[in-house]
Design an enzyme around this catalytic site. Structure first.
Site, PDB file in Angstrom:
ATOM      1  N   ARG A  68       1.629  10.710 -12.370  1.00  0.00           N
ATOM      2  CA  ARG A  68       2.671   9.881 -12.979  1.00  0.00           C
ATOM      3  C   ARG A  68       2.851  10.456 -14.386  1.00  0.00           C
ATOM      4  NH1 ARG A  68      -0.398   5.752  -9.962  1.00  0.00           N
ATOM      5  NH2 ARG A  68       0.946   5.038  -8.276  1.00  0.00           N
ATOM      6  N   ASP A 101      10.199   4.692  -5.754  1.00  0.00           N
ATOM      7  CA  ASP A 101      11.291   4.440  -6.697  1.00  0.00           C
ATOM      8  C   ASP A 101      11.178   5.255  -7.993  1.00  0.00           C
ATOM      9  OD1 ASP A 101      12.669   2.675  -5.193  1.00  0.00           O
ATOM     10  OD2 ASP A 101      11.887   0.868  -6.166  1.00  0.00           O
ATOM     11  N   THR A 135       5.585   6.342   0.486  1.00  0.00           N
ATOM     12  CA  THR A 135       4.683   5.387  -0.166  1.00  0.00           C
ATOM     13  C   THR A 135       4.112   4.451   0.892  1.00  0.00           C
ATOM     14  OG1 THR A 135       4.593   3.376  -1.526  1.00  0.00           O
ATOM     15  CG2 THR A 135       6.773   4.100  -0.893  1.00  0.00           C
TER      16      THR A 135
HETATM   17  O1  F6P Z   1       2.435   2.609  -4.706  1.00  0.00           O
HETATM   18  C1  F6P Z   1       1.342   2.734  -3.894  1.00  0.00           C
HETATM   19  C2  F6P Z   1       0.152   2.036  -4.450  1.00  0.00           C
HETATM   20  O2  F6P Z   1      -0.919   2.366  -3.610  1.00  0.00           O
HETATM   21  C3  F6P Z   1       0.270   0.531  -4.622  1.00  0.00           C
HETATM   22  O3  F6P Z   1       0.107  -0.176  -3.427  1.00  0.00           O
HETATM   23  C4  F6P Z   1      -0.825   0.278  -5.610  1.00  0.00           C
HETATM   24  O4  F6P Z   1      -0.634  -0.916  -6.292  1.00  0.00           O
HETATM   25  C5  F6P Z   1      -0.732   1.455  -6.523  1.00  0.00           C
HETATM   26  O5  F6P Z   1      -0.169   2.503  -5.758  1.00  0.00           O
HETATM   27  C6  F6P Z   1      -2.051   1.887  -7.084  1.00  0.00           C
HETATM   28  O6  F6P Z   1      -1.874   3.008  -7.860  1.00  0.00           O
HETATM   29  P1  F6P Z   1      -3.022   3.868  -8.563  1.00  0.00           P
HETATM   30  O7  F6P Z   1      -3.104   5.142  -7.805  1.00  0.00           O
HETATM   31  O8  F6P Z   1      -2.534   4.086  -9.934  1.00  0.00           O
HETATM   32  O9  F6P Z   1      -4.307   3.106  -8.487  1.00  0.00           O
END
Ligand code: F6P
Length: 339
Positions: free
Chosen positions: A79, A110, A132
């Site tokens: 990200r 998104d 996703t």
């Molecule tokens: O968008 C996918 C997802 O797995 C969500 O369900 C979850 O809240 C988020 O990503 C968790 O993201 P991270 O990888 O930052 O822990």
């Protein structure tokens, strides 16, 4: 078929945001479709962060071999805060121009589509592919990764049911989904859970959680399964409230990132391959600013602006169904009570 008519000579592919099983099959399909059309394909590693850093690798037949069955993303993902700024977006577009990229395929949610939209505003041709585990992309009835994540959660919960049944406990399982309850809802249906909490719906704790457990006990059940989406509240709080109200022995399991891993299911391999194929075709046809998506069994595409303006709510019919056949309503009928 060799590319004789298309002006597109070289495209880049990236994965961004949370990874999802099936992203690799999309990448493979992009590479193979490029080969078929005589287009050069390069992998941009670590999403938009990698684009800013010029972190690229050529992707050929060999580099895409074996990807159909691999979980995660070979291209890595990230990200990227810098890419949210106009300066970052301009730098990304400059990198595309410097590298001679005639188009970008971006796989993600998104956030990824917003990044692609920004690149498009800078004059770069882009196509997005929904990937996703949350299945929360409004323009698409399905997102790559959802089926595998559901199956992973179901397998884990089936195992939990065995031990919960043996000890006559109440299991509270937290599944992923910070803003979306699709995963939680489908998993709850597929596991025969007694109740589900999703971020899109307010629940009346007494009516929707405690009463089903009570009634389930009254009809003879001694173990109970409650599913909580990550964004609907803490599974620990839910378990505490159940224990305090009913004195039932509760255990919490947070499935977490285990749901994002694993070899993609048949559905994710198949859908991922179709979407990757369509994405490259669109770029080769000179189209840009599109998202390829599923409309039931069909593959369609939308303008990114339109796609991002759409809003997806929880599937009401599934939510109603689980309440009617599993929750308070169903149990009341079994007990001969009015609902
Ligand atoms: O968008 C996918 C997802 O797995 C969500 O369900 C979850 O809240 C988020 O990503 C968790 O993201 P991270 O990888 O930052 O822990």
């Amino acid at each position: 078929m060799v590319n004789t008519t298309s002006k597109v000579r070289r495209i880049g592919v990236l994965t961004s945001g949370g990874d999802a099983p099936g992203m690799n099959p999309v990448v493979r399909s992009v590479v193979r479709t490029c080969l078929h059309l005589g287009i050069e394909c390069v992998g941009i590693r670590r999403g938009f962060a990698g684009l800013l850093a010029g972190d690229i690798r050529p992707l050929d037949y060999d580099a895409s071999s074996g990807l159909i069955r691999r979980g995660g993303t070979k291209l890595y993902t990230a990200r990227c805060e810098e890419f949210k700024t106009e300066a970052g977006q301009k730098k990304g577009a400059d990198t595309c121009k410097f590298l001679g990229l005639d188009g970008i395929v971006g796989i993600g949610g998104d956030g990824t589509f917003r990044g692609l939209q920004a690149l498009s505003h800078q004059g770069i041709s882009v196509v997005g592919v929904p990937g996703t585990i949350d299945n929360d992309i409004a323009c698409s009835t399905y997102t790559v990764g959802f089926d595998t994540a559901c199956n992973t959660a179901i397998e884990a919960i089936d195992r939990l049911q065995d031990t919960m049944q043996s000890h006559e406990r109440c299991s509270v399982v937290e599944v992923m989904g910070r803003h979306a309850g699709y995963l939680a809802l489908n998993v709850a249906v597929a596991c025969g859970a007694l109740a589900v909490l999703v971020p899109e719906k307010e629940v009346n704790f007494e009516e929707d959680i405690l009463e089903p457990i009570r009634r389930s006990r009254l009809v003879g059940r001694t173990h109970f399964m409650i599913i909580v989406a990550e964004g609907a509240g803490s599974a620990y709080d839910v378990a505490k409230r159940i224990h305090e109200a009913l004195s039932v022995d509760t255990r919490v399991t947070v499935l977490g990132h285990v749901q994002r891993g694993g070899s993609p299911s048949a559905q994710d391999r198949l859908v991922g391959t179709h979407l990757g194929y369509r994405a490259v075709q669109l770029l080769a046809e000179g189209k840009t600013n599109r998202v390829v998506c599923c409309n039931g069994e069909e593959y369609v595409d939308y303008d990114i602006e339109e796609a991002l303006s759409m809003h997806k709510t929880i599937d009401e019919s599934t939510y109603t169904m689980i309440q009617q056949i599993t929750g308070t309503d169903a149990l009341s009928r079994m007990m001969g009570l009015r609902v």
